[in-house]
Design a protein around this motif. Structure first.
Motif, PDB file in Angstrom:
ATOM      1  N   ASP A   1       0.646  34.863  32.657  1.00  0.00           N
ATOM      2  CA  ASP A   1       0.434  33.546  32.058  1.00  0.00           C
ATOM      3  C   ASP A   1       1.140  32.408  32.786  1.00  0.00           C
ATOM      4  O   ASP A   1       1.032  31.260  32.373  1.00  0.00           O
ATOM      5  CB  ASP A   1       0.933  33.559  30.606  1.00  0.00           C
ATOM      6  CG  ASP A   1       2.436  33.692  30.518  1.00  0.00           C
ATOM      7  OD1 ASP A   1       3.094  32.757  30.013  1.00  0.00           O
ATOM      8  OD2 ASP A   1       2.978  34.707  30.964  1.00  0.00           O
ATOM      9  N   SER A   2       1.862  32.695  33.894  1.00  0.00           N
ATOM     10  CA  SER A   2       2.723  31.658  34.468  1.00  0.00           C
ATOM     11  C   SER A   2       2.584  31.552  35.987  1.00  0.00           C
ATOM     12  O   SER A   2       2.070  32.470  36.646  1.00  0.00           O
ATOM     13  CB  SER A   2       4.184  31.970  34.134  1.00  0.00           C
ATOM     14  OG  SER A   2       4.631  33.077  34.882  1.00  0.00           O
ATOM     15  N   PRO A   3       3.070  30.452  36.568  1.00  0.00           N
ATOM     16  CA  PRO A   3       3.067  30.314  38.024  1.00  0.00           C
ATOM     17  C   PRO A   3       3.824  31.432  38.731  1.00  0.00           C
ATOM     18  O   PRO A   3       3.402  31.896  39.797  1.00  0.00           O
ATOM     19  CB  PRO A   3       3.745  28.957  38.241  1.00  0.00           C
ATOM     20  CG  PRO A   3       3.430  28.177  37.007  1.00  0.00           C
ATOM     21  CD  PRO A   3       3.477  29.187  35.893  1.00  0.00           C
TER      22      PRO A   3
ATOM     23  N   HIS B   1      -3.359  31.522  27.021  1.00  0.00           N
ATOM     24  CA  HIS B   1      -3.472  31.548  25.563  1.00  0.00           C
ATOM     25  C   HIS B   1      -3.197  30.173  24.962  1.00  0.00           C
ATOM     26  O   HIS B   1      -3.680  29.859  23.877  1.00  0.00           O
ATOM     27  CB  HIS B   1      -2.478  32.549  24.975  1.00  0.00           C
ATOM     28  CG  HIS B   1      -2.730  33.966  25.345  1.00  0.00           C
ATOM     29  ND1 HIS B   1      -3.834  34.674  24.912  1.00  0.00           N
ATOM     30  CD2 HIS B   1      -2.014  34.843  26.110  1.00  0.00           C
ATOM     31  CE1 HIS B   1      -3.787  35.909  25.378  1.00  0.00           C
ATOM     32  NE2 HIS B   1      -2.697  36.032  26.110  1.00  0.00           N
ATOM     33  N   ASP B   2      -2.369  29.381  25.640  1.00  0.00           N
ATOM     34  CA  ASP B   2      -2.056  28.028  25.187  1.00  0.00           C
ATOM     35  C   ASP B   2      -2.107  27.097  26.397  1.00  0.00           C
ATOM     36  O   ASP B   2      -2.266  27.557  27.528  1.00  0.00           O
ATOM     37  CB  ASP B   2      -0.687  27.982  24.490  1.00  0.00           C
ATOM     38  CG  ASP B   2       0.432  28.449  25.401  1.00  0.00           C
ATOM     39  OD1 ASP B   2       0.567  27.890  26.517  1.00  0.00           O
ATOM     40  OD2 ASP B   2       1.203  29.348  25.013  1.00  0.00           O
ATOM     41  N   PRO B   3      -1.964  25.792  26.216  1.00  0.00           N
ATOM     42  CA  PRO B   3      -2.152  24.845  27.330  1.00  0.00           C
ATOM     43  C   PRO B   3      -1.010  24.783  28.332  1.00  0.00           C
ATOM     44  O   PRO B   3      -1.114  24.062  29.331  1.00  0.00           O
ATOM     45  CB  PRO B   3      -2.284  23.489  26.612  1.00  0.00           C
ATOM     46  CG  PRO B   3      -2.455  23.790  25.167  1.00  0.00           C
ATOM     47  CD  PRO B   3      -1.823  25.107  24.922  1.00  0.00           C
TER      48      PRO B   3
ATOM     49  N   LYS C   1      -2.245  25.922  31.750  1.00  0.00           N
ATOM     50  CA  LYS C   1      -3.678  25.813  32.026  1.00  0.00           C
ATOM     51  C   LYS C   1      -3.952  24.820  33.149  1.00  0.00           C
ATOM     52  O   LYS C   1      -4.781  25.081  34.036  1.00  0.00           O
ATOM     53  CB  LYS C   1      -4.422  25.397  30.757  1.00  0.00           C
ATOM     54  CG  LYS C   1      -5.936  25.408  30.904  1.00  0.00           C
ATOM     55  CD  LYS C   1      -6.620  25.139  29.581  1.00  0.00           C
ATOM     56  CE  LYS C   1      -8.119  25.127  29.729  1.00  0.00           C
ATOM     57  NZ  LYS C   1      -8.809  24.889  28.423  1.00  0.00           N
ATOM     58  N   ASP C   2      -3.253  23.688  33.143  1.00  0.00           N
ATOM     59  CA  ASP C   2      -3.447  22.696  34.208  1.00  0.00           C
ATOM     60  C   ASP C   2      -3.064  23.251  35.571  1.00  0.00           C
ATOM     61  O   ASP C   2      -3.691  22.929  36.580  1.00  0.00           O
ATOM     62  CB  ASP C   2      -2.637  21.436  33.912  1.00  0.00           C
ATOM     63  CG  ASP C   2      -3.264  20.581  32.814  1.00  0.00           C
ATOM     64  OD1 ASP C   2      -4.446  20.811  32.500  1.00  0.00           O
ATOM     65  OD2 ASP C   2      -2.565  19.696  32.284  1.00  0.00           O
ATOM     66  N   PHE C   3      -2.016  24.095  35.597  1.00  0.00           N
ATOM     67  CA  PHE C   3      -1.618  24.717  36.863  1.00  0.00           C
ATOM     68  C   PHE C   3      -2.758  25.574  37.407  1.00  0.00           C
ATOM     69  O   PHE C   3      -3.105  25.481  38.589  1.00  0.00           O
ATOM     70  CB  PHE C   3      -0.364  25.563  36.662  1.00  0.00           C
ATOM     71  CG  PHE C   3      -0.025  26.447  37.842  1.00  0.00           C
ATOM     72  CD1 PHE C   3       0.554  25.913  38.988  1.00  0.00           C
ATOM     73  CD2 PHE C   3      -0.313  27.806  37.808  1.00  0.00           C
ATOM     74  CE1 PHE C   3       0.849  26.722  40.083  1.00  0.00           C
ATOM     75  CE2 PHE C   3      -0.017  28.621  38.895  1.00  0.00           C
ATOM     76  CZ  PHE C   3       0.559  28.079  40.028  1.00  0.00           C
ATOM     77  N   PHE C   4      -3.342  26.401  36.563  1.00  0.00           N
ATOM     78  CA  PHE C   4      -4.448  27.253  37.004  1.00  0.00           C
ATOM     79  C   PHE C   4      -5.637  26.406  37.470  1.00  0.00           C
ATOM     80  O   PHE C   4      -6.260  26.723  38.492  1.00  0.00           O
ATOM     81  CB  PHE C   4      -4.887  28.191  35.875  1.00  0.00           C
ATOM     82  CG  PHE C   4      -3.852  29.209  35.459  1.00  0.00           C
ATOM     83  CD1 PHE C   4      -3.042  29.827  36.396  1.00  0.00           C
ATOM     84  CD2 PHE C   4      -3.688  29.551  34.132  1.00  0.00           C
ATOM     85  CE1 PHE C   4      -2.092  30.762  36.024  1.00  0.00           C
ATOM     86  CE2 PHE C   4      -2.748  30.496  33.735  1.00  0.00           C
ATOM     87  CZ  PHE C   4      -1.940  31.097  34.680  1.00  0.00           C
ATOM     88  N   LEU C   5      -5.928  25.339  36.740  1.00  0.00           N
ATOM     89  CA  LEU C   5      -7.047  24.478  37.110  1.00  0.00           C
ATOM     90  C   LEU C   5      -6.785  23.743  38.427  1.00  0.00           C
ATOM     91  O   LEU C   5      -7.642  23.718  39.321  1.00  0.00           O
ATOM     92  CB  LEU C   5      -7.305  23.455  35.998  1.00  0.00           C
ATOM     93  CG  LEU C   5      -7.929  23.997  34.705  1.00  0.00           C
ATOM     94  CD1 LEU C   5      -7.868  22.933  33.604  1.00  0.00           C
ATOM     95  CD2 LEU C   5      -9.370  24.428  34.939  1.00  0.00           C
TER      96      LEU C   5
END
Length: 218
Positions: free
Chosen positions: A165-167, A185-187, A190-194
């Motif tokens: 779930d993390s960098p 699972h939460d935001p 999410k921006d990192f992945f995007l």
């Protein structure tokens, strides 16, 4: 061809952040008369288990054994909660794939929680906790112990996917040579992945669709 899935544990399979913030806050207040804030917990989150507890409570005592004793006592009161369908997914796909865990959490915590959740430990070919190595994510060498098990079973790095779930999950696994899939699972990340154009899913139902598309295991 995919032959193995390795999962991060905290905040990937179970909702540790949500559960343990309560544990840590109660412990600090009741044992040390200190109101700990979210930023202090965030600063320690993701560290290896001993370092995590020392960063949180080392200002009150240098006795790590005492800190562990208190933490285990308080964490028993707050049962960890699985993410929806996480262990149902594992129960199903352990029939087709080698399933493992690599986590910075301690063995005594992870195994106790899995037992509390009535999870069959035989679903996993290896559960690697902080006790197995002196290095930790984002150091890619954290995967050396579990990779030795995979190599023994003639599984190559390109046949493995690490789900986290993390960098630090992304950097450590991809530098080691594994495939990576984020789970948001939460935001929080999410921006990192995007922004980094990293493949990710948002829950275990989507993960199953992703795996089925890859392997047609339905």
């Amino acid at each position: 061809m995919l032959k193995a899935i390795i999962f991060d544990y905290d905040d990937t399979l179970v909702q540790t952040r949500k559960t343990r913030y309560k544990t840590i806050s109660n412990l600090a207040l009741e044992e040390f008369k200190y109101k700990i804030n979210v930023k202090e917990i965030d600063a320690a989150w993701g560290l290896p288990a001993d370092d995590f507890l020392i960063k949180l409570f080392g200002k009150f005592t240098s006795d790590l054994n005492l800190i562990w004793k208190l933490y285990l006592e308080y964490s028993i009161k707050d049962k960890n909660v699985p993410h929806d369908s996480s262990f149902e997914f594992i129960e199903k796909y352990q029939k087709f794939l080698n399933i493992g865990i690599v986590t910075s959490s301690s063995e005594k915590v992870v195994l106790r929680e899995l037992n509390e959740l009535n999870i069959n430990l035989d679903y996993f070919f290896f559960i690697q906790t902080s006790d197995y190595t002196n290095v930790h994510k984002p150091d890619p060498n954290v995967f050396l112990p579990i990779n030795e098990k995979l190599t023994f079973n003639n599984i190559q790095k390109n046949e493995v996917i690490y789900i986290g779930d993390s960098p630090s999950d992304f950097y450590s696994s991809t530098k080691f040579g594994y495939n990576f899939l984020g789970i948001a699972h939460d935001p929080r990340y999410k921006d990192f992945f995007l922004n980094e154009n990293i493949n990710f899913v948002e829950n275990f139902n989507d993960l199953e669709k992703y795996i089925v598309e890859m392997q047609n295991y339905a």
